[in-house]
Design a protein around this motif. Sequence first.
Motif, mmCIF file in Angstrom:
data_model
loop_
_atom_site.group_PDB
_atom_site.id
_atom_site.type_symbol
_atom_site.label_atom_id
_atom_site.label_comp_id
_atom_site.label_asym_id
_atom_site.label_seq_id
_atom_site.Cartn_x
_atom_site.Cartn_y
_atom_site.Cartn_z
ATOM 1 N N ILE A 89 0.809 -1.207 0.000
ATOM 2 C CA ILE A 89 0.000 0.000 0.000
ATOM 3 C C ILE A 89 0.847 1.264 0.000
ATOM 4 N N GLY A 90 1.967 1.241 0.688
ATOM 5 C CA GLY A 90 2.839 2.418 0.740
ATOM 6 C C GLY A 90 3.367 2.789 -0.628
ATOM 7 N N LEU A 91 3.800 1.773 -1.379
ATOM 8 C CA LEU A 91 4.326 2.008 -2.726
ATOM 9 C C LEU A 91 3.228 2.523 -3.649
ATOM 10 N N ILE A 92 2.032 1.944 -3.514
ATOM 11 C CA ILE A 92 0.922 2.359 -4.376
ATOM 12 C C ILE A 92 0.495 3.792 -4.076
ATOM 13 N N VAL A 93 0.359 4.120 -2.784
ATOM 14 C CA VAL A 93 -0.013 5.481 -2.401
ATOM 15 C C VAL A 93 1.040 6.472 -2.875
ATOM 16 N N GLY A 94 2.299 6.089 -2.737
ATOM 17 C CA GLY A 94 3.383 6.963 -3.200
ATOM 18 C C GLY A 94 3.323 7.202 -4.697
ATOM 19 N N ALA A 95 3.007 6.145 -5.466
ATOM 20 C CA ALA A 95 2.920 6.284 -6.919
ATOM 21 C C ALA A 95 1.756 7.198 -7.302
ATOM 22 N N PHE A 96 0.587 6.982 -6.650
ATOM 23 C CA PHE A 96 -0.553 7.836 -6.955
ATOM 24 C C PHE A 96 -0.293 9.283 -6.537
ATOM 25 N N LEU A 97 0.361 9.447 -5.382
ATOM 26 C CA LEU A 97 0.684 10.802 -4.919
ATOM 27 C C LEU A 97 1.649 11.495 -5.878
ATOM 28 N N PHE A 98 2.612 10.755 -6.385
ATOM 29 C CA PHE A 98 3.566 11.312 -7.342
ATOM 30 C C PHE A 98 2.854 11.749 -8.620
ATOM 31 N N PHE A 100 -0.299 12.491 -8.925
ATOM 32 C CA PHE A 100 -1.176 13.614 -8.607
ATOM 33 C C PHE A 100 -0.388 14.928 -8.556
ATOM 34 N N ILE A 101 0.790 14.890 -7.952
ATOM 35 C CA ILE A 101 1.618 16.100 -7.861
ATOM 36 C C ILE A 101 2.051 16.562 -9.249
ATOM 37 N N ILE A 102 2.467 15.599 -10.104
ATOM 38 C CA ILE A 102 2.855 15.953 -11.470
ATOM 39 C C ILE A 102 1.677 16.547 -12.221
ATOM 40 N N LEU A 103 0.490 15.939 -12.061
ATOM 41 C CA LEU A 103 -0.712 16.433 -12.727
ATOM 42 C C LEU A 103 -1.086 17.822 -12.213
ATOM 43 N N PHE A 104 -0.964 18.018 -10.911
ATOM 44 C CA PHE A 104 -1.292 19.304 -10.288
ATOM 45 C C PHE A 104 -0.354 20.397 -10.792
ATOM 46 N N LEU A 105 0.935 20.107 -10.793
ATOM 47 C CA LEU A 105 1.917 21.108 -11.227
ATOM 48 C C LEU A 105 1.831 21.373 -12.724
ATOM 49 N N SER A 106 1.399 20.370 -13.497
ATOM 50 C CA SER A 106 1.288 20.546 -14.950
ATOM 51 C C SER A 106 0.127 21.450 -15.325
ATOM 52 N N ASN A 107 -0.816 21.682 -14.394
ATOM 53 C CA ASN A 107 -1.976 22.522 -14.676
ATOM 54 C C ASN A 107 -1.953 23.815 -13.862
ATOM 55 N N MET A 108 -0.756 24.262 -13.553
ATOM 56 C CA MET A 108 -0.556 25.506 -12.821
ATOM 57 C C MET A 108 0.175 26.504 -13.717
ATOM 58 N N VAL A 109 -0.074 27.780 -13.486
ATOM 59 C CA VAL A 109 0.641 28.823 -14.232
ATOM 60 C C VAL A 109 1.998 29.046 -13.563
#
Length: 397
Positions: A89-98, A100-109
């Motif tokens: 679960i730790g590895l999976i949560v880390g992958a999803f969090l990673f 999500f962060i990339i997706l979040f930063l990719s949609n920021m000005v």
Amino acid sequence: MKNQWIEFCSGIVSVKVSGKGIERFINQLIRNGISVWDVKRHGTETVIFHLKLADVKKLRLLARKSGCKISFQQRIGVPFLLKKLMHNIGLIVGAFLFLFIILFLSNMVWRIEINGANPATEYKVYKQLDKMGIKPGKLQFFIDDVETIQRNLTNKIQVITWVGVELRGTTFHLEVVEKKEPKKPEIHGPRNLVAKKEAVITYIFVEKGKQMVNRHDHVVPGQILVSGVYGKEGQTELVSSKGEILGETWYKSTVELPIKSTFQVFNGNEKRKYYVRIANFSIPVWGFGTPKYAEYETDSTEHKVHFLKWDLPVSFINSTIREREEVTRIYTNDEAVNMAKEIARKDIKTKLTEDAIIKGEKVLHQAVENGKVKLSIHFQIIENIAEGQPIIQGDEE
């Protein structure tokens, strides 16, 4: 089995049965409502088959009474996959969090680049963008679309003629075209100052040249106000006349204003709805239901979701539903006249230079006909009436 995918979701177990009376045991399973499939014999006293995970408990009870020995060979299906995932679960949560962060930063000005503007205009553009909520660190989902940004910048900043707005990834690129005031050609040769329109002189100041008129003089277009032929008779020289001559000019404006008019306005009631669009399907995420507005207008903004430099087939839609109502405005005669005068003043100002002054106004004609106020107004304007006129050889006095 026809429902093999359903069984896969609920879980499938591969069972090995050893002992005597295997056929009798399988028949007993079927009589007790336990479905088995893929039955394969291995030797004379061994059979392997599949059954549902939910039937394992019944299998154990029946196996104890049959004298057969059972063992589980393979576990297939979603429940077992989830169990394996829970161990990581730790590895999976880390992958999803990673992700999500990339997706979040990719949609920021992250950056705003402005080209084609001088430092003063560039500062004004940055200030206006900041008022509109467009700045580094802002999510693109909560920013207006590029057409709205372009329109607002052009309307709010008077020194620019056009601005092109483009969003590339996480950077806004703005191409600015500034207004270029036409430079008045400098006349280095001899010239007169002449009247460009009919007027009565109210102020005159001559810096260079020979004054030809005085205050309160009535002049007509083309009349020389300041001569570039300067000096005494026989000792004249040609100069480039300079000075400021203000005159009282006259304008006439005619306005028609309906006393009763009906138009649509927004009353301030609005509802916001947010959707996530995947391909051609829109999924509401906030603002459910349809507002009970009799008349309304919907304004939607769609933002593509980016992942690094790629556009995903996913969009975030911000939709605003504004209630609209019909308003009937009825002026009294006095209100209509005052409003018509204000419209006439604004119309006259568009025809004048910035330094022109309205000295006075007089209503020449006023009437109410067919539900309209008709107004004819005479304006007295103080403005610069002088313009340069080159002296052609042979014009000297």
